[in-house]
Scaffold this motif. Structure first.
Motif, PDB file in Angstrom:
ATOM      1  N   SER A  33       0.825  -1.212   0.000  1.00 43.17           N
ATOM      2  CA  SER A  33       0.000   0.000   0.000  1.00 43.17           C
ATOM      3  C   SER A  33       0.858   1.261   0.000  1.00 43.17           C
ATOM      4  CB  SER A  33      -0.955  -0.001   1.195  1.00 43.17           C
ATOM      5  OG  SER A  33      -0.220  -0.066   2.393  1.00 43.17           O
ATOM      6  N   GLY A  34       1.959   1.264   0.734  1.00 40.50           N
ATOM      7  CA  GLY A  34       2.845   2.422   0.724  1.00 40.50           C
ATOM      8  C   GLY A  34       3.502   2.624  -0.628  1.00 40.50           C
ATOM      9  N   GLY A  35       3.909   1.539  -1.251  1.00 41.41           N
ATOM     10  CA  GLY A  35       4.491   1.637  -2.592  1.00 41.41           C
ATOM     11  C   GLY A  35       3.490   2.136  -3.609  1.00 41.41           C
ATOM     12  N   GLY A  36       2.243   1.724  -3.470  1.00 46.48           N
ATOM     13  CA  GLY A  36       1.193   2.220  -4.363  1.00 46.48           C
ATOM     14  C   GLY A  36       0.972   3.707  -4.206  1.00 46.48           C
ATOM     15  N   LEU A  37       1.013   4.181  -2.962  1.00 43.03           N
ATOM     16  CA  LEU A  37       0.859   5.617  -2.733  1.00 43.03           C
ATOM     17  C   LEU A  37       2.036   6.401  -3.290  1.00 43.03           C
ATOM     18  CD1 LEU A  37      -0.594   5.570   0.885  1.00 43.03           C
ATOM     19  CD2 LEU A  37      -1.712   6.509  -1.132  1.00 43.03           C
ATOM     20  N   ILE A  38       3.239   5.875  -3.136  1.00 39.94           N
ATOM     21  CA  ILE A  38       4.423   6.555  -3.671  1.00 39.94           C
ATOM     22  C   ILE A  38       4.363   6.603  -5.193  1.00 39.94           C
ATOM     23  CG2 ILE A  38       6.933   6.366  -3.928  1.00 39.94           C
ATOM     24  CD1 ILE A  38       6.982   5.304  -1.049  1.00 39.94           C
ATOM     25  N   LEU A  39       3.979   5.499  -5.812  1.00 37.54           N
ATOM     26  CA  LEU A  39       3.856   5.480  -7.274  1.00 37.54           C
ATOM     27  C   LEU A  39       2.740   6.401  -7.759  1.00 37.54           C
ATOM     28  CD1 LEU A  39       4.495   1.725  -8.085  1.00 37.54           C
ATOM     29  CD2 LEU A  39       6.001   3.664  -8.503  1.00 37.54           C
ATOM     30  N   SER A  40       1.655   6.499  -7.000  1.00 36.39           N
ATOM     31  CA  SER A  40       0.582   7.431  -7.355  1.00 36.39           C
ATOM     32  C   SER A  40       1.083   8.868  -7.300  1.00 36.39           C
ATOM     33  CB  SER A  40      -0.603   7.272  -6.401  1.00 36.39           C
ATOM     34  OG  SER A  40      -1.142   5.983  -6.503  1.00 36.39           O
ATOM     35  N   GLY A  41       1.854   9.179  -6.285  1.00 33.49           N
ATOM     36  CA  GLY A  41       2.433  10.509  -6.186  1.00 33.49           C
ATOM     37  C   GLY A  41       3.382  10.804  -7.330  1.00 33.49           C
ATOM     38  N   ALA A  42       4.172   9.794  -7.725  1.00 34.58           N
ATOM     39  CA  ALA A  42       5.090   9.985  -8.850  1.00 34.58           C
ATOM     40  C   ALA A  42       4.323  10.223 -10.150  1.00 34.58           C
ATOM     41  CB  ALA A  42       5.997   8.767  -8.989  1.00 34.58           C
ATOM     42  N   TYR A  43       3.202   9.543 -10.329  1.00 35.44           N
ATOM     43  CA  TYR A  43       2.391   9.724 -11.528  1.00 35.44           C
ATOM     44  C   TYR A  43       1.796  11.135 -11.583  1.00 35.44           C
ATOM     45  CZ  TYR A  43      -1.304   9.102 -14.966  1.00 35.44           C
ATOM     46  OH  TYR A  43      -2.122   9.254 -16.046  1.00 35.44           O
ATOM     47  N   VAL A  44       1.268  11.602 -10.465  1.00 30.84           N
ATOM     48  CA  VAL A  44       0.676  12.939 -10.418  1.00 30.84           C
ATOM     49  C   VAL A  44       1.761  13.997 -10.629  1.00 30.84           C
ATOM     50  CG1 VAL A  44      -0.529  14.590  -8.921  1.00 30.84           C
ATOM     51  CG2 VAL A  44      -1.251  12.209  -8.972  1.00 30.84           C
ATOM     52  N   LEU A  45       2.929  13.798 -10.032  1.00 34.90           N
ATOM     53  CA  LEU A  45       4.034  14.747 -10.221  1.00 34.90           C
ATOM     54  C   LEU A  45       4.497  14.763 -11.674  1.00 34.90           C
ATOM     55  CD1 LEU A  45       6.060  16.678  -8.837  1.00 34.90           C
ATOM     56  CD2 LEU A  45       7.554  14.703  -8.564  1.00 34.90           C
ATOM     57  N   HIS A  46       4.552  13.594 -12.298  1.00 34.75           N
ATOM     58  CA  HIS A  46       4.953  13.510 -13.701  1.00 34.75           C
ATOM     59  C   HIS A  46       3.968  14.267 -14.602  1.00 34.75           C
ATOM     60  CE1 HIS A  46       6.481  11.932 -17.457  1.00 34.75           C
ATOM     61  NE2 HIS A  46       5.273  11.472 -17.744  1.00 34.75           N
ATOM     62  N   ALA A  47       2.683  14.147 -14.311  1.00 30.05           N
ATOM     63  CA  ALA A  47       1.674  14.846 -15.108  1.00 30.05           C
ATOM     64  C   ALA A  47       1.820  16.359 -14.960  1.00 30.05           C
ATOM     65  CB  ALA A  47       0.277  14.405 -14.694  1.00 30.05           C
ATOM     66  N   ALA A  48       2.115  16.824 -13.759  1.00 30.08           N
ATOM     67  CA  ALA A  48       2.285  18.264 -13.553  1.00 30.08           C
ATOM     68  C   ALA A  48       3.549  18.769 -14.231  1.00 30.08           C
ATOM     69  CB  ALA A  48       2.329  18.579 -12.060  1.00 30.08           C
ATOM     70  N   ARG A  49       4.617  18.010 -14.149  1.00 35.71           N
ATOM     71  CA  ARG A  49       5.876  18.445 -14.757  1.00 35.71           C
ATOM     72  C   ARG A  49       5.819  18.385 -16.280  1.00 35.71           C
ATOM     73  NH1 ARG A  49      10.545  19.450 -12.427  1.00 35.71           N
ATOM     74  NH2 ARG A  49      11.631  18.332 -14.074  1.00 35.71           N
ATOM     75  N   ARG A  50       5.004  17.486 -16.817  1.00 32.95           N
ATOM     76  CA  ARG A  50       4.860  17.403 -18.267  1.00 32.95           C
ATOM     77  C   ARG A  50       4.235  18.681 -18.826  1.00 32.95           C
ATOM     78  NH1 ARG A  50       1.594  12.447 -20.193  1.00 32.95           N
ATOM     79  NH2 ARG A  50       0.357  13.346 -18.538  1.00 32.95           N
ATOM     80  N   VAL A  51       3.250  19.226 -18.100  1.00 29.02           N
ATOM     81  CA  VAL A  51       2.626  20.484 -18.521  1.00 29.02           C
ATOM     82  C   VAL A  51       3.657  21.606 -18.488  1.00 29.02           C
ATOM     83  CG1 VAL A  51       0.908  22.234 -17.871  1.00 29.02           C
ATOM     84  CG2 VAL A  51       0.312  19.816 -17.820  1.00 29.02           C
ATOM     85  N   MET A  52       4.468  21.649 -17.439  1.00 27.03           N
ATOM     86  CA  MET A  52       5.480  22.706 -17.340  1.00 27.03           C
ATOM     87  C   MET A  52       6.564  22.533 -18.399  1.00 27.03           C
ATOM     88  SD  MET A  52       5.773  23.290 -13.179  1.00 27.03           S
ATOM     89  CE  MET A  52       7.253  22.387 -13.122  1.00 27.03           C
ATOM     90  N   ARG A  53       6.928  21.304 -18.702  1.00 24.49           N
ATOM     91  CA  ARG A  53       7.974  21.037 -19.688  1.00 24.49           C
ATOM     92  C   ARG A  53       7.535  21.417 -21.099  1.00 24.49           C
ATOM     93  NH1 ARG A  53       8.980  15.410 -19.172  1.00 24.49           N
ATOM     94  NH2 ARG A  53       9.395  15.914 -17.008  1.00 24.49           N
ATOM     95  N   GLN A  54       6.245  21.322 -21.377  1.00 25.28           N
ATOM     96  CA  GLN A  54       5.738  21.665 -22.697  1.00 25.28           C
ATOM     97  C   GLN A  54       5.573  23.168 -22.875  1.00 25.28           C
ATOM     98  OE1 GLN A  54       2.116  19.424 -23.031  1.00 25.28           O
ATOM     99  NE2 GLN A  54       3.173  17.517 -23.529  1.00 25.28           N
ATOM    100  N   GLY A  55       5.956  23.925 -21.875  1.00 33.74           N
ATOM    101  CA  GLY A  55       5.893  25.378 -22.000  1.00 33.74           C
ATOM    102  C   GLY A  55       4.606  25.988 -21.503  1.00 33.74           C
ATOM    103  N   GLY A  56       3.798  25.195 -20.834  1.00 33.70           N
ATOM    104  CA  GLY A  56       2.555  25.734 -20.298  1.00 33.70           C
ATOM    105  C   GLY A  56       2.824  26.630 -19.103  1.00 33.70           C
TER     106      GLY A  56
END
Length: 91
Positions: A33-56
């Protein structure tokens, strides 16, 4: 007058643990369960950084998304570490 049945005994006559002791008690459950939460956080962080990386533009929504991602990852670390479980006295 009837009596209540006794609780079933586990191996070597030991009584079974209560449901609150079973919840999140084993290492593999906490790790999964802890690993799932960490991976969920990594997924959400990746989605936010992708928007910033594309120049948004970096908006309040992106900042909130990053904060939420870090909260998820921290929650996962707390579940794995189980600091409250270590403070309980075993009698």
């Amino acid at each position: 007058m009837s009596t209540a049945p006794e609780a079933p005994a586990g191996p070597a006559g030991a009584a079974l643990s209560t449901p609150s002791q079973k919840f999140m008690g084993c290492w593999s459950c906490r790790l999964t369960s802890g690993g799932g939460l960490i991976l969920s956080g990594a997924y959400v962080l990746h989605a936010a950084r992708r928007v910033m990386r594309q120049g948004g533009p970096t908006s309040m929504g992106t900042a909130a998304q990053i904060t939420f991602a870090l909260g998820l990852a921290t929650w996962g670390l707390v579940v794995i570490a189980d600091p409250a479980g270590r403070n309980q006295r075993k009698t």
